[in-house]
Structures are given as C-alpha cells and as structure tokens.
Motif scaffolding. Sequence first.
Motif, PDB file in Angstrom:
ATOM      1  N   SER A  98     -28.087 -38.219  57.472  1.00  0.00           N
ATOM      2  CA  SER A  98     -27.205 -38.049  58.633  1.00  0.00           C
ATOM      3  C   SER A  98     -27.970 -37.872  59.923  1.00  0.00           C
ATOM      4  N   ARG A  99     -29.220 -37.501  59.827  1.00  0.00           N
ATOM      5  CA  ARG A  99     -30.050 -37.341  61.019  1.00  0.00           C
ATOM      6  C   ARG A  99     -31.350 -38.092  60.824  1.00  0.00           C
ATOM      7  N   ARG A 100     -31.987 -38.338  61.899  1.00  0.00           N
ATOM      8  CA  ARG A 100     -33.220 -39.134  61.847  1.00  0.00           C
ATOM      9  C   ARG A 100     -34.403 -38.346  61.312  1.00  0.00           C
ATOM     10  N   THR A 101     -34.124 -37.101  60.866  1.00  0.00           N
ATOM     11  CA  THR A 101     -35.200 -36.306  60.272  1.00  0.00           C
ATOM     12  C   THR A 101     -35.880 -37.080  59.156  1.00  0.00           C
ATOM     13  N   ALA A 102     -35.095 -37.808  58.355  1.00  0.00           N
ATOM     14  CA  ALA A 102     -35.645 -38.504  57.203  1.00  0.00           C
ATOM     15  C   ALA A 102     -36.519 -39.678  57.611  1.00  0.00           C
ATOM     16  N   SER A 103     -36.509 -40.050  58.885  1.00  0.00           N
ATOM     17  CA  SER A 103     -37.321 -41.187  59.295  1.00  0.00           C
ATOM     18  C   SER A 103     -38.807 -40.909  59.117  1.00  0.00           C
ATOM     19  N   ASN A 104     -39.193 -39.650  59.113  1.00  0.00           N
ATOM     20  CA  ASN A 104     -40.600 -39.278  58.955  1.00  0.00           C
ATOM     21  C   ASN A 104     -40.904 -38.694  57.582  1.00  0.00           C
ATOM     22  N   ASN A 105     -39.968 -38.827  56.662  1.00  0.00           N
ATOM     23  CA  ASN A 105     -40.114 -38.230  55.343  1.00  0.00           C
ATOM     24  C   ASN A 105     -40.051 -39.282  54.241  1.00  0.00           C
ATOM     25  N   GLY A 106     -40.667 -38.935  53.124  1.00  0.00           N
ATOM     26  CA  GLY A 106     -40.516 -39.773  51.952  1.00  0.00           C
ATOM     27  C   GLY A 106     -39.118 -39.605  51.375  1.00  0.00           C
ATOM     28  N   MET A 107     -38.709 -40.574  50.601  1.00  0.00           N
ATOM     29  CA  MET A 107     -37.404 -40.516  49.945  1.00  0.00           C
ATOM     30  C   MET A 107     -37.541 -40.984  48.507  1.00  0.00           C
ATOM     31  N   ALA A 108     -36.556 -40.652  47.704  1.00  0.00           N
ATOM     32  CA  ALA A 108     -36.661 -40.985  46.280  1.00  0.00           C
ATOM     33  C   ALA A 108     -35.286 -41.117  45.649  1.00  0.00           C
ATOM     34  N   TRP A 109     -35.321 -41.714  44.477  1.00  0.00           N
ATOM     35  CA  TRP A 109     -34.135 -41.791  43.627  1.00  0.00           C
ATOM     36  C   TRP A 109     -34.454 -41.143  42.288  1.00  0.00           C
ATOM     37  N   PHE A 110     -33.556 -40.298  41.838  1.00  0.00           N
ATOM     38  CA  PHE A 110     -33.586 -39.725  40.505  1.00  0.00           C
ATOM     39  C   PHE A 110     -32.274 -40.102  39.828  1.00  0.00           C
ATOM     40  N   ARG A 111     -32.202 -39.952  38.532  1.00  0.00           N
ATOM     41  CA  ARG A 111     -30.950 -40.252  37.841  1.00  0.00           C
ATOM     42  C   ARG A 111     -30.746 -39.270  36.695  1.00  0.00           C
ATOM     43  N   GLN A 112     -29.481 -39.106  36.338  1.00  0.00           N
ATOM     44  CA  GLN A 112     -29.139 -38.227  35.235  1.00  0.00           C
ATOM     45  C   GLN A 112     -28.066 -38.898  34.391  1.00  0.00           C
ATOM     46  N   ALA A 113     -28.430 -39.212  33.161  1.00  0.00           N
ATOM     47  CA  ALA A 113     -27.490 -39.814  32.222  1.00  0.00           C
ATOM     48  C   ALA A 113     -26.709 -38.713  31.518  1.00  0.00           C
ATOM     49  N   PRO A 114     -25.543 -39.029  30.994  1.00  0.00           N
ATOM     50  CA  PRO A 114     -24.742 -38.019  30.286  1.00  0.00           C
ATOM     51  C   PRO A 114     -25.524 -37.350  29.169  1.00  0.00           C
ATOM     52  N   GLY A 115     -25.538 -36.024  29.197  1.00  0.00           N
ATOM     53  CA  GLY A 115     -26.212 -35.275  28.148  1.00  0.00           C
ATOM     54  C   GLY A 115     -27.716 -35.224  28.257  1.00  0.00           C
ATOM     55  N   LYS A 116     -28.254 -35.770  29.343  1.00  0.00           N
ATOM     56  CA  LYS A 116     -29.712 -35.787  29.513  1.00  0.00           C
ATOM     57  C   LYS A 116     -30.105 -35.078  30.798  1.00  0.00           C
ATOM     58  N   GLU A 117     -31.377 -34.767  30.885  1.00  0.00           N
ATOM     59  CA  GLU A 117     -31.890 -34.130  32.083  1.00  0.00           C
ATOM     60  C   GLU A 117     -32.123 -35.167  33.179  1.00  0.00           C
ATOM     61  N   ARG A 118     -32.144 -34.677  34.394  1.00  0.00           N
ATOM     62  CA  ARG A 118     -32.457 -35.545  35.522  1.00  0.00           C
ATOM     63  C   ARG A 118     -33.872 -36.089  35.384  1.00  0.00           C
ATOM     64  N   GLU A 119     -34.044 -37.358  35.705  1.00  0.00           N
ATOM     65  CA  GLU A 119     -35.369 -37.963  35.608  1.00  0.00           C
ATOM     66  C   GLU A 119     -35.689 -38.757  36.864  1.00  0.00           C
TER      67      GLU A 119
END
Length: 123
Positions: A24-45
Amino acid sequence: VQLQASGGGLVQAGDSLKLSCTASRRTASNNGMAWFRQAPGKEREFVSSVNWDGGTTYYADSVKGRFSISKRKGASTAYLQMDNLKSEDTAVYFCAVARGAWASTQASAFQIWGQGTLVTVSS
C-alpha cells in the motif's frame, strides 16, 4: 503498510497462473519480497523471494524451473509467474515484505505479510 495479493484461482494441472502482490505504500520499493505457501494440513513453506531491485532471486527446489519471481527496481509490486502447475502446488499463497533490501528463504526475515490468495490445481 498493507499487502494485497491477487491472481489465485482454480486451474488444471499444466496450466499457468500469475500472482501479484502490491504494497500500500512505497516502503516496499526498497525491500525484498517473497512468496510462501501453506497447503491444507501442512506448515507454511518458502516458495520464492527477490531482493529490492529484482537482481537476486531464490526458489524452493520444488518450484525451480516452473516458477519465476519478479520485482522492478523502485516498485512496490512483486509477481510470481507459475507455469506447469501441479496438484501439489495447491495452497494458500502469502506474500511478504522483508525487513531489508535482501532476498531470503527464511520467514523470520520478513516483517509484513499479506492475507493470502488460494491456488487450487486439479489433476
């Protein structure tokens, strides 16, 4: 800062999807970003991450060669292009903004998390 993830949906195995994550703000323009996922019954990876200018990327072994993360220098949006989707990719995908400019595979390196977008891959 809030994150809005979008692009999830129901697809068949072998199809493609492109996820977007916008801060929502341009703060992230200077930051790294990532994707994680969580399947049903499993931990976030960890799935993939990118540094602040898009020059450094990391991928989980399970998605290498199929997924591609991108982020333009100065932008607050990251994308995850997912090709040749498999049923095991079914999960809620969360985007996150790093504490700094780096890319990382560790969830502890990320301070802001989005609400998630559901990806369902039917076989």
